[in-house]
Motif scaffolding. Structure first.
Motif, PDB file in Angstrom:
ATOM      1  N   GLY A  40      -1.561 -14.060 -12.224  1.00 61.04           N
ATOM      2  CA  GLY A  40      -2.330 -13.084 -12.989  1.00 61.04           C
ATOM      3  C   GLY A  40      -1.443 -12.090 -13.724  1.00 61.04           C
ATOM      4  N   LEU A  41      -0.404 -11.602 -13.066  1.00 59.70           N
ATOM      5  CA  LEU A  41       0.529 -10.658 -13.706  1.00 59.70           C
ATOM      6  C   LEU A  41       1.277 -11.323 -14.856  1.00 59.70           C
ATOM      7  N   ARG A  42       1.694 -12.565 -14.662  1.00 57.66           N
ATOM      8  CA  ARG A  42       2.360 -13.297 -15.753  1.00 57.66           C
ATOM      9  C   ARG A  42       1.421 -13.422 -16.952  1.00 57.66           C
ATOM     10  N   PHE A  43       0.168 -13.747 -16.685  1.00 55.20           N
ATOM     11  CA  PHE A  43      -0.811 -13.868 -17.761  1.00 55.20           C
ATOM     12  C   PHE A  43      -0.938 -12.539 -18.515  1.00 55.20           C
ATOM     13  N   LEU A  44      -1.065 -11.447 -17.794  1.00 51.96           N
ATOM     14  CA  LEU A  44      -1.233 -10.135 -18.428  1.00 51.96           C
ATOM     15  C   LEU A  44      -0.006  -9.748 -19.264  1.00 51.96           C
ATOM     16  N   MET A  45       1.173 -10.136 -18.816  1.00 51.10           N
ATOM     17  CA  MET A  45       2.395  -9.789 -19.543  1.00 51.10           C
ATOM     18  C   MET A  45       2.555 -10.580 -20.837  1.00 51.10           C
ATOM     19  N   VAL A  50      -6.717  -7.835 -21.692  1.00 47.30           N
ATOM     20  CA  VAL A  50      -8.043  -8.113 -21.163  1.00 47.30           C
ATOM     21  C   VAL A  50      -8.714  -6.778 -20.883  1.00 47.30           C
ATOM     22  N   GLN A  51     -10.028  -6.781 -20.830  1.00 46.86           N
ATOM     23  CA  GLN A  51     -10.745  -5.553 -20.511  1.00 46.86           C
ATOM     24  C   GLN A  51     -11.040  -5.450 -19.019  1.00 46.86           C
ATOM     25  N   VAL A  52     -11.219  -6.602 -18.378  1.00 44.73           N
ATOM     26  CA  VAL A  52     -11.662  -6.628 -16.986  1.00 44.73           C
ATOM     27  C   VAL A  52     -10.792  -7.586 -16.181  1.00 44.73           C
ATOM     28  N   VAL A  53     -10.418  -7.144 -14.969  1.00 41.45           N
ATOM     29  CA  VAL A  53      -9.741  -8.025 -14.022  1.00 41.45           C
ATOM     30  C   VAL A  53     -10.590  -8.067 -12.762  1.00 41.45           C
ATOM     31  N   ILE A  54     -10.973  -9.275 -12.386  1.00 43.19           N
ATOM     32  CA  ILE A  54     -11.686  -9.514 -11.132  1.00 43.19           C
ATOM     33  C   ILE A  54     -10.670 -10.137 -10.188  1.00 43.19           C
ATOM     34  N   LYS A  70      -1.339  -2.344  -9.274  1.00 38.91           N
ATOM     35  CA  LYS A  70      -0.276  -2.665 -10.229  1.00 38.91           C
ATOM     36  C   LYS A  70      -0.864  -2.829 -11.629  1.00 38.91           C
ATOM     37  N   VAL A  71      -1.984  -3.518 -11.731  1.00 38.43           N
ATOM     38  CA  VAL A  71      -2.648  -3.688 -13.022  1.00 38.43           C
ATOM     39  C   VAL A  71      -3.014  -2.323 -13.601  1.00 38.43           C
ATOM     40  N   ALA A  72      -3.583  -1.439 -12.770  1.00 40.76           N
ATOM     41  CA  ALA A  72      -3.998  -0.110 -13.250  1.00 40.76           C
ATOM     42  C   ALA A  72      -2.806   0.713 -13.728  1.00 40.76           C
TER      43      ALA A  72
END
Length: 136
Positions: A40-45, A50-54, A70-72
């Protein structure tokens, strides 16, 4: 026409990812699955925001609370939703109070509940994003 709500969904159970995909098929969403917090972190980088992480609470390598913290920190406009069959309530309450989470969705949940939270989370993210770009 507005853009779809971009969602990252992190759960190590493919069945859960498939259920979420089915439950959101009537909404204008772009769902990106990940099987671990690291993925998930790799994807975000490496992708558009994205607006929402579940996130599930129980993940390999890092629990969902730590992942969403960490996302926040790295992506403050993103709104988090925690999925949980079991979680340390004190830790969850602390994360909710700090604004790192919008809600905890307890397993099993109803599709309407998830859809409502996605809409609310996207609205919260939009407000955070617009306040970031407005001059102080």
């Amino acid at each position: 026409m507005s853009e779809p709500i971009r969602i990252l969904c992190v759960d190590d159970e493919v069945n859960i990812l498939n259920v979420i995909r089915r439950q959101l098929c009537d909404l204008d969403v772009e769902l990106h699955p990940a099987l671990s917090a690291e993925e998930g972190l790799r994807f975000l980088m490496h992708t558009q925001p994205v607006q929402v992480v579940i996130s599930d609470y129980r993940l390999p390598g890092m629990n969902g609370i730590d992942f969403l913290k960490k996302v926040a920190t790295e992506w403050p406009a993103v709104t988090g939703i925690l999925l949980s069959g079991f979680a340390d309530l004190e830790v969850v309450q602390d994360a909710l109070e700090q604004g790192r989470l919008l809600a905890v969705l307890h397993k099993p949940w109803k599709a309407e509940e998830l859809q409502k939270l996605i809409s609310e989370a996207a609205g919260r993210s939009a407000k955070r994003t617009s306040s970031e770009v407005e001059p102080s």
